[in-house]
Design a protein around this motif. Structure first.
Motif, PDB file in Angstrom:
ATOM      1  N   ILE A  63       0.356  -1.000  -0.240  1.00 58.38           N
ATOM      2  CA  ILE A  63       0.182  -0.119  -0.340  1.00 58.38           C
ATOM      3  C   ILE A  63       0.833   1.823   0.098  1.00 58.38           C
ATOM      4  O   ILE A  63       1.830   1.717   0.810  1.00 58.38           O
ATOM      5  N   HIS A  64       0.658   1.901  -0.538  1.00 54.65           N
ATOM      6  CA  HIS A  64       1.651   2.960  -1.259  1.00 54.65           C
ATOM      7  C   HIS A  64       1.446   4.333  -0.424  1.00 54.65           C
ATOM      8  O   HIS A  64       0.275   4.189   0.430  1.00 54.65           O
ATOM      9  N   GLY A  65       2.307   5.677  -0.119  1.00 53.80           N
ATOM     10  CA  GLY A  65       1.889   6.646   0.638  1.00 53.80           C
ATOM     11  C   GLY A  65       1.398   7.838  -0.073  1.00 53.80           C
ATOM     12  O   GLY A  65       0.475   8.027  -0.883  1.00 53.80           O
ATOM     13  N   LEU A  66       1.150   8.709   0.656  1.00 49.94           N
ATOM     14  CA  LEU A  66       0.165  10.376   0.253  1.00 49.94           C
ATOM     15  C   LEU A  66       0.672  10.569  -1.712  1.00 49.94           C
ATOM     16  O   LEU A  66       2.273  10.658  -1.081  1.00 49.94           O
ATOM     17  N   GLY A  67       0.117  10.411  -2.468  1.00 56.71           N
ATOM     18  CA  GLY A  67       0.875  11.467  -3.795  1.00 56.71           C
ATOM     19  C   GLY A  67       1.220  10.181  -4.230  1.00 56.71           C
ATOM     20  O   GLY A  67       1.441  10.157  -5.500  1.00 56.71           O
ATOM     21  N   GLY A  68       1.510   8.510  -4.150  1.00 50.70           N
ATOM     22  CA  GLY A  68       2.390   7.673  -4.170  1.00 50.70           C
ATOM     23  C   GLY A  68       1.230   7.127  -5.712  1.00 50.70           C
ATOM     24  O   GLY A  68      -0.079   7.242  -5.667  1.00 50.70           O
ATOM     25  N   SER A  69       1.771   5.473  -5.491  1.00 50.27           N
ATOM     26  CA  SER A  69       0.583   4.419  -6.898  1.00 50.27           C
ATOM     27  C   SER A  69       1.824   3.517  -5.853  1.00 50.27           C
ATOM     28  O   SER A  69       1.926   2.912  -5.754  1.00 50.27           O
ATOM     29  N   SER A  70       0.726   2.397  -7.003  1.00 50.83           N
ATOM     30  CA  SER A  70       1.103   1.230  -6.855  1.00 50.83           C
ATOM     31  C   SER A  70       2.762   1.093  -7.753  1.00 50.83           C
ATOM     32  O   SER A  70       3.316  -0.008  -6.647  1.00 50.83           O
ATOM     33  N   GLN A  71       2.538   1.149  -8.633  1.00 55.49           N
ATOM     34  CA  GLN A  71       4.048   1.700  -8.849  1.00 55.49           C
ATOM     35  C   GLN A  71       5.053   1.960  -7.934  1.00 55.49           C
ATOM     36  O   GLN A  71       6.184   1.770  -8.579  1.00 55.49           O
ATOM     37  N   ASN A  72       5.488   2.832  -6.799  1.00 51.81           N
ATOM     38  CA  ASN A  72       6.102   2.825  -6.185  1.00 51.81           C
ATOM     39  C   ASN A  72       6.575   1.651  -5.604  1.00 51.81           C
ATOM     40  O   ASN A  72       7.160   1.526  -4.947  1.00 51.81           O
ATOM     41  N   TRP A  73       6.342   0.523  -5.820  1.00 54.45           N
ATOM     42  CA  TRP A  73       6.497  -0.812  -5.197  1.00 54.45           C
ATOM     43  C   TRP A  73       6.987  -1.942  -6.495  1.00 54.45           C
ATOM     44  O   TRP A  73       7.387  -3.137  -5.913  1.00 54.45           O
ATOM     45  N   SER A  74       7.193  -1.511  -7.679  1.00 58.51           N
ATOM     46  CA  SER A  74       7.835  -2.315  -8.392  1.00 58.51           C
ATOM     47  C   SER A  74       9.170  -2.576  -8.625  1.00 58.51           C
ATOM     48  O   SER A  74       9.371  -3.485  -9.679  1.00 58.51           O
ATOM     49  N   SER A  75       9.404  -1.903  -7.920  1.00 60.30           N
ATOM     50  CA  SER A  75      10.845  -2.324  -7.967  1.00 60.30           C
ATOM     51  C   SER A  75      11.577  -3.055  -6.200  1.00 60.30           C
ATOM     52  O   SER A  75      11.993  -4.109  -6.953  1.00 60.30           O
ATOM     53  N   LEU A  76      10.524  -3.231  -5.819  1.00 60.99           N
ATOM     54  CA  LEU A  76      10.793  -4.263  -4.314  1.00 60.99           C
ATOM     55  C   LEU A  76       9.663  -5.804  -4.853  1.00 60.99           C
ATOM     56  O   LEU A  76       9.973  -6.532  -4.410  1.00 60.99           O
ATOM     57  N   MET A  77       8.359  -5.506  -5.457  1.00 64.52           N
ATOM     58  CA  MET A  77       8.013  -6.930  -5.647  1.00 64.52           C
ATOM     59  C   MET A  77       8.769  -8.123  -6.325  1.00 64.52           C
ATOM     60  O   MET A  77       8.648  -9.574  -5.834  1.00 64.52           O
ATOM     61  N   PRO A  78       9.490  -7.588  -7.080  1.00 59.12           N
ATOM     62  CA  PRO A  78      10.206  -8.676  -7.808  1.00 59.12           C
ATOM     63  C   PRO A  78      11.863  -9.304  -6.790  1.00 59.12           C
ATOM     64  O   PRO A  78      11.968 -10.843  -7.041  1.00 59.12           O
ATOM     65  N   LEU A  79      12.095  -8.132  -6.172  1.00 63.32           N
ATOM     66  CA  LEU A  79      12.712  -9.064  -4.733  1.00 63.32           C
ATOM     67  C   LEU A  79      12.420  -9.707  -4.411  1.00 63.32           C
ATOM     68  O   LEU A  79      12.926 -10.743  -3.303  1.00 63.32           O
ATOM     69  N   LEU A  80      11.033 -10.236  -3.798  1.00 66.39           N
ATOM     70  CA  LEU A  80      10.345 -11.000  -2.993  1.00 66.39           C
ATOM     71  C   LEU A  80       9.635 -11.776  -3.642  1.00 66.39           C
ATOM     72  O   LEU A  80       8.439 -12.258  -3.113  1.00 66.39           O
ATOM     73  N   GLU A  81       9.649 -11.996  -4.913  1.00 64.22           N
ATOM     74  CA  GLU A  81       8.633 -12.926  -5.653  1.00 64.22           C
ATOM     75  C   GLU A  81       8.932 -14.240  -5.548  1.00 64.22           C
ATOM     76  O   GLU A  81       8.341 -14.993  -5.428  1.00 64.22           O
ATOM     77  N   ASP A  82       9.868 -14.777  -3.960  1.00 68.70           N
ATOM     78  CA  ASP A  82       9.981 -16.418  -4.669  1.00 68.70           C
ATOM     79  C   ASP A  82      10.207 -16.513  -3.004  1.00 68.70           C
ATOM     80  O   ASP A  82      10.257 -17.181  -2.430  1.00 68.70           O
ATOM     81  N   VAL A  83       9.551 -14.959  -2.224  1.00 70.18           N
ATOM     82  CA  VAL A  83       9.143 -15.109  -0.416  1.00 70.18           C
ATOM     83  C   VAL A  83       7.727 -14.264  -0.444  1.00 70.18           C
ATOM     84  O   VAL A  83       6.814 -15.651   0.181  1.00 70.18           O
ATOM     85  N   VAL A  84       6.882 -13.698  -0.936  1.00 72.87           N
ATOM     86  CA  VAL A  84       5.491 -13.882  -1.111  1.00 72.87           C
ATOM     87  C   VAL A  84       4.727 -13.831  -2.494  1.00 72.87           C
ATOM     88  O   VAL A  84       5.730 -12.853  -3.536  1.00 72.87           O
ATOM     89  N   ASP A  85       3.348 -13.670  -3.089  1.00 73.08           N
ATOM     90  CA  ASP A  85       2.431 -13.731  -3.886  1.00 73.08           C
ATOM     91  C   ASP A  85       2.004 -12.331  -3.809  1.00 73.08           C
ATOM     92  O   ASP A  85       1.114 -11.951  -2.981  1.00 73.08           O
ATOM     93  N   SER A  86       3.141 -11.466  -4.362  1.00 68.12           N
ATOM     94  CA  SER A  86       2.604  -9.471  -4.360  1.00 68.12           C
ATOM     95  C   SER A  86       1.414  -9.326  -5.441  1.00 68.12           C
ATOM     96  O   SER A  86       1.473  -9.581  -6.340  1.00 68.12           O
ATOM     97  N   GLU A  87       0.680  -8.457  -4.768  1.00 68.02           N
ATOM     98  CA  GLU A  87       0.242  -7.327  -4.869  1.00 68.02           C
ATOM     99  C   GLU A  87       0.423  -6.268  -4.467  1.00 68.02           C
ATOM    100  O   GLU A  87       0.430  -5.966  -3.526  1.00 68.02           O
ATOM    101  N   ALA A  88       0.134  -5.119  -5.314  1.00 70.19           N
ATOM    102  CA  ALA A  88      -0.341  -3.306  -4.731  1.00 70.19           C
ATOM    103  C   ALA A  88      -1.565  -2.845  -5.147  1.00 70.19           C
ATOM    104  O   ALA A  88      -1.320  -2.717  -6.284  1.00 70.19           O
ATOM    105  N   VAL A  89      -1.591  -2.210  -4.479  1.00 74.05           N
ATOM    106  CA  VAL A  89      -3.194  -1.283  -5.019  1.00 74.05           C
ATOM    107  C   VAL A  89      -2.954  -0.052  -4.552  1.00 74.05           C
ATOM    108  O   VAL A  89      -2.372   0.479  -4.274  1.00 74.05           O
TER     109      VAL A  89
END
Length: 142
Positions: A63-89
């Protein structure tokens, strides 16, 4: 000069009216991501996700911060892809999500929208990751 007198100032020239709105930038989707719209009562949320590396990974919602978007998580999600099934809203009114129908942008209203998404998707229980406003929303959900 008394305390109720305004200091004299040179007149400020009027600001010319805007000739048009800036063009909206296209929503970026990183390689390996998908972006979908989720219709919920009172709002349409944009949800960014990456396919899990393997089945059975625990779900996570970013969940992004004020003025942000789900795109804020695009760099972190691949780093966690073998740990969790990621979604960003994209919270209501941010990113590619529609504004809330009732105009309520409070932390509680954002939390209700995210809970509606989680309930509709059947993704709970879920790891919540939040930044700034997203952290407050995640805390309210928890």
């Amino acid at each position: 000069m008394s305390s109720t007198d305004l200091p004299s100032a040179s007149p400020v020239p009027p600001v010319p009216p805007a000739t048009g709105l800036p063009e909206a930038a296209a929503v970026r989707v990183a390689e390996g991501e998908r972006l979908r719209s989720v219709e919920l009562p009172g709002v349409t949320l944009s949800v960014r996700s990456r396919p899990p590396v393997r089945e059975g990974l625990p779900p996570a919602l970013h969940i992004h911060g004020l003025g942000g978007s789900s795109q804020n998580w695009s760099s972190l999600m691949p780093l966690l892809e073998d740990v969790v099934d990621s979604e960003a809203v994209d919270l209501p009114g941010f990113g590619d999500s529609s504004p809330p129908a009732d105009g309520d942008y409070s932390v509680s209203a954002h939390a209700r929208a995210v809970i509606r998404h989680l309930d509709a998707a059947g993704r709970g229980p879920v790891h919540l990751l939040g930044n700034s406003l997203g952290g407050a929303v995640a805390t309210r959900i928890a």
